[in-house]
Design a protein around this motif. Structure first.
Motif, PDB file in Angstrom:
ATOM      1  N   PRO B  36       0.823  -1.217   0.000  1.00  0.00           N
ATOM      2  CA  PRO B  36       0.000   0.000   0.000  1.00  0.00           C
ATOM      3  C   PRO B  36       0.857   1.267   0.000  1.00  0.00           C
ATOM      4  CG  PRO B  36      -0.671  -1.495   1.741  1.00  0.00           C
ATOM      5  CD  PRO B  36       0.641  -1.968   1.230  1.00  0.00           C
ATOM      6  N   ASP B  37       2.091   1.155   0.485  1.00  0.00           N
ATOM      7  CA  ASP B  37       2.950   2.330   0.538  1.00  0.00           C
ATOM      8  C   ASP B  37       3.696   2.568  -0.782  1.00  0.00           C
ATOM      9  OD1 ASP B  37       2.141   2.408   3.157  1.00  0.00           O
ATOM     10  OD2 ASP B  37       3.849   1.238   3.852  1.00  0.00           O
ATOM     11  N   GLU B  38       4.187   1.473  -1.370  1.00  0.00           N
ATOM     12  CA  GLU B  38       4.853   1.607  -2.668  1.00  0.00           C
ATOM     13  C   GLU B  38       4.022   0.821  -3.670  1.00  0.00           C
ATOM     14  OE1 GLU B  38       8.478  -0.488  -2.246  1.00  0.00           O
ATOM     15  OE2 GLU B  38       9.008   0.473  -0.357  1.00  0.00           O
ATOM     16  N   ARG B  39       3.941   1.358  -4.887  1.00  0.00           N
ATOM     17  CA  ARG B  39       3.170   0.626  -5.894  1.00  0.00           C
ATOM     18  C   ARG B  39       3.948   0.582  -7.193  1.00  0.00           C
ATOM     19  NH1 ARG B  39      -2.824   1.172  -4.920  1.00  0.00           N
ATOM     20  NH2 ARG B  39      -2.916   1.713  -2.741  1.00  0.00           N
ATOM     21  N   TRP B  40       3.551  -0.389  -8.013  1.00  0.00           N
ATOM     22  CA  TRP B  40       4.092  -0.423  -9.356  1.00  0.00           C
ATOM     23  C   TRP B  40       3.606   0.816 -10.091  1.00  0.00           C
ATOM     24  CZ3 TRP B  40       7.611  -3.846 -10.395  1.00  0.00           C
ATOM     25  CH2 TRP B  40       7.587  -5.072  -9.758  1.00  0.00           C
ATOM     26  N   SER B  41       4.409   1.345 -11.014  1.00  0.00           N
ATOM     27  CA  SER B  41       3.861   2.353 -11.907  1.00  0.00           C
ATOM     28  C   SER B  41       3.146   1.573 -13.007  1.00  0.00           C
ATOM     29  CB  SER B  41       4.982   3.221 -12.472  1.00  0.00           C
ATOM     30  OG  SER B  41       5.886   2.404 -13.162  1.00  0.00           O
ATOM     31  N   LEU B  42       1.885   1.939 -13.214  1.00  0.00           N
ATOM     32  CA  LEU B  42       1.071   1.141 -14.125  1.00  0.00           C
ATOM     33  C   LEU B  42       1.358   1.511 -15.565  1.00  0.00           C
ATOM     34  CD1 LEU B  42      -2.191   1.449 -12.124  1.00  0.00           C
ATOM     35  CD2 LEU B  42      -0.862  -0.615 -12.443  1.00  0.00           C
ATOM     36  N   PRO B  43       1.184   0.572 -16.486  1.00  0.00           N
ATOM     37  CA  PRO B  43       1.332   0.918 -17.902  1.00  0.00           C
ATOM     38  C   PRO B  43       0.246   1.909 -18.306  1.00  0.00           C
ATOM     39  CG  PRO B  43       0.727  -1.388 -17.632  1.00  0.00           C
ATOM     40  CD  PRO B  43       0.944  -0.844 -16.284  1.00  0.00           C
ATOM     41  N   GLU B  44       0.554   2.706 -19.294  1.00  0.00           N
ATOM     42  CA  GLU B  44      -0.346   3.800 -19.667  1.00  0.00           C
ATOM     43  C   GLU B  44      -1.725   3.294 -20.057  1.00  0.00           C
ATOM     44  OE1 GLU B  44      -0.040   7.354 -22.845  1.00  0.00           O
ATOM     45  OE2 GLU B  44       1.828   6.418 -22.200  1.00  0.00           O
ATOM     46  N   ARG B  45      -1.775   2.152 -20.743  1.00  0.00           N
ATOM     47  CA  ARG B  45      -3.057   1.677 -21.229  1.00  0.00           C
ATOM     48  C   ARG B  45      -3.678   0.658 -20.282  1.00  0.00           C
ATOM     49  NH1 ARG B  45      -2.049  -0.078 -27.218  1.00  0.00           N
ATOM     50  NH2 ARG B  45      -4.244  -0.583 -27.076  1.00  0.00           N
ATOM     51  N   PHE B  46      -3.268   0.689 -19.014  1.00  0.00           N
ATOM     52  CA  PHE B  46      -3.824  -0.205 -18.004  1.00  0.00           C
ATOM     53  C   PHE B  46      -5.332  -0.020 -17.909  1.00  0.00           C
ATOM     54  CE2 PHE B  46      -5.156  -1.156 -13.696  1.00  0.00           C
ATOM     55  CZ  PHE B  46      -4.569  -2.383 -13.482  1.00  0.00           C
ATOM     56  N   ARG B  47      -6.077  -1.110 -17.831  1.00  0.00           N
ATOM     57  CA  ARG B  47      -7.530  -1.010 -17.737  1.00  0.00           C
ATOM     58  C   ARG B  47      -7.973  -1.197 -16.298  1.00  0.00           C
ATOM     59  NH1 ARG B  47      -8.842  -5.353 -22.199  1.00  0.00           N
ATOM     60  NH2 ARG B  47      -7.666  -4.519 -23.957  1.00  0.00           N
ATOM     61  N   GLY B  48      -8.160  -0.107 -15.595  1.00  0.00           N
ATOM     62  CA  GLY B  48      -8.664  -0.189 -14.235  1.00  0.00           C
ATOM     63  C   GLY B  48     -10.163   0.032 -14.233  1.00  0.00           C
TER      64      GLY B  48
END
Lengths: 348, 168
Positions: B36-48
């Motif tokens: 929760p403190d550090e996260r992956w940087s998501l790919p630009e076209r990530f579908r959340g």
């Protein structure tokens, strides 16, 4: 004990009290101090083990409780153990079942009485200290059998039978491995054995080529004695659920854990006292600077780290492998070693 | 005897080898990410989770029609110029995160966001309501007609709104 006895005797309020009462009070004081020390040490070890396990597997271990690297995790664990429901199997042998964790812990706890933390920091300067230490630490197996039988559970009983076979077998090379040291120093008193290693670092028994071999055998056998991986067959969780403590919950289970970690420290401390120079730092000048208990505990913690390191490196042995290592490898080697060492002692 | 010595030698050396490996890892930095403190940087076209910018929504229902699992619910109230959108909901029990809803949108108001950690206690809470009280759908301002590539998209969008109006 003598220190507390003298202290109580010199205090005005205890004037005129009978001598046995004062001695009893001194013993009780020692027991309370050791109990507190063991409890704190176990708390530290339980966190240390999880941290060592974590780092050896490229992860951190507990990180949240206490805000800084899970520093308060043992306290949280303790509270959790206290709050757990105390479940007893309906068909358990109630007396044995209740007594087993206490016996297990007592076996480990009694060993601490003779550990020489320093020239005067010792619970009781027994002349049969080493013998006493082995005798008490093998009490643990009685606790294990009581737990296994009392639980009335097949897994627990399997674990207990394995534990009995293993601890009784490994007791032999364990005890024989220290006999050469007893031959050199001529004493079973751990304080005297440590005293014999004072001076420079090469005075330590472990730097004698034959005693190095017996040190290695002692280490292997002591791992089996305290049921650590690679010899943790009594509680091998992949085949026996949790072995002899399958049925235990809450504080009763915690006492088994307490006993295991206390025993780990006890065998490590005996290894330090017998082979690794005890409270001697190895450099005479440093002995006067660093307090003896610090050196002793520091070395013991290093040996405990070695035990943890082995645990997270090796897989568990099979039962037949376990037995053949003991009877076909360790025992012949240690007997030959004993013979050779004795001959050398006689000849030179 | 020789075999035994060989066995002992082999087992000791293999233990030493294993211990070398574990101690090496002991001093390496762990690969754990403190989530929760550090996260992956998501790919630009990530579908959340789907984001709907309601003020720009024309309530054309193209997204609802494009959805292969029919998880977008759009309800309208009133007639003619009084028409309001009373409900725009996405049921994430059904959503397959295919992003097909974002493609026909005339105003690009429905997009896939980078949110992904919405944990809930109840399944029915996964039906996300985007409209609290009825809103007037956005009207695409009429643009002077262009002849180039915009011409293809703009009439399509306006015809879509018209179709949708007809249905109501």
């Amino acid at each position: 004990m003598e220190f507390f006895y003298a202290a109580f005797k010199s205090m005005g309020i205890f004037a005129g009290w009978p001598q046995p009462l004062l001695q009893g009070m001194a013993m009780l004081t020692i027991a309370v101090i050791i109990l507190a020390g063991v409890a704190v040490a176990v708390m530290i070890f339980s966190l240390a083990e999880r941290k060592v396990a974590g780092f050896m597997q490229s992860r951190y271990g507990p990180m949240y409780v206490g805000h800084w690297h899970g520093i308060l995790q043992p306290i949280a664990d303790g509270i959790k153990f206290l709050l757990k429901e105390d479940i007893a199997p309906a068909s358990a042998d109630k007396i044995l079942w209740r007594a087993a964790p206490v016996v297990c812990f007592t076996g480990a706890f009694l060993t601490f009485v003779v550990l020489p933390f320093g020239p005067s920091f010792v619970g009781a300067k027994l002349d049969v200290g080493l013998f006493y230490a082995f005798a008490t630490s093998s009490l643990v197996v009685i606790g294990i059998i009581m737990a296994g039988w009392g639980s009335n559970n097949k897994w627990a009983l399997y674990g207990a039978m394995r534990g009995a076979a293993q601890v009784v077998s490994y007791e032999i090379p364990l005890a024989l491995a220290v006999i050469p040291v007893v031959m050199t120093t001529g004493s079973l008193n751990l304080g005297v054995i440590t005293q014999a290693q004072s001076g420079w670092i090469w005075q330590w028994h472990v730097f004698h080529p034959l005693l190095l071999l017996s040190f290695v055998i002692y280490l292997i056998a002591s791992l089996a004695e305290v049921n650590r991986i690679p010899f943790d067959l009594p509680e091998s969780e992949s085949e026996l659920v949790a072995g002899y403590h399958t049925e235990y919950t809450g504080m009763k289970f915690a006492f088994f854990m307490l006993g295991e970690y206390a025993d780990m420290f006890a065998v490590a401390a005996i290894a330090v006292a017998v082979f690794l120079g005890g409270w001697n730092s190895g450099v005479p000048a440093l002995d006067r600077v660093i307090p003896a208990p610090v050196i002793f505990v520091g070395k013991s913690v290093l040996v405990v780290f070695l035990q943890m390191w082995l645990r997270w490196t090796l897989p568990r042995l099979r039962v037949d492998q376990l037995m053949s290592v003991c009877w076909k490898v360790l025992l012949p080697i240690v007997l030959v070693l004993l013979l050779v060492f004795g001959l050398l002692k006689v000849l030179f | 005897m020789v075999k035994l010595a060989g066995d002992i030698q082999r087992s000791l050396s293999s233990i030493a080898k294993g211990m070398r490996i574990t101690i090496k890892y002991f001093f390496k930095k762990p690969v754990t990410q403190q989530f929760p403190d550090e996260r992956w940087s998501l790919p630009e076209r990530f579908r959340g989770f789907v984001h709907n910018d309601v003020p720009r929504c024309t309530a054309c229902q193209l997204c609802a029609k494009a959805c292969p699992v029919d998880c977008i619910y759009i309800e309208m109230e009133g007639k003619g110029k009084e028409k309001t959108m009373s409900r725009f909901a996405i049921d994430y029990n059904k959503c397959i995160w295919c992003s097909l809803c974002t493609e026909p949108c005339p105003t690009n108001c429905i997009t896939m966001s980078h949110d992904y950690d919405h944990s809930l206690y109840k399944r029915n809470r996964l039906v996300y309501e985007y409209v609290d009280e009825p809103v007037v759908p956005y009207k695409i301002p009429k643009e002077p007609k262009k002849k180039d590539e915009d011409a293809a998209s703009a009439p399509a969008a306006s015809s879509a709104t018209k179709d949708e109006g007809g249905e109501q």
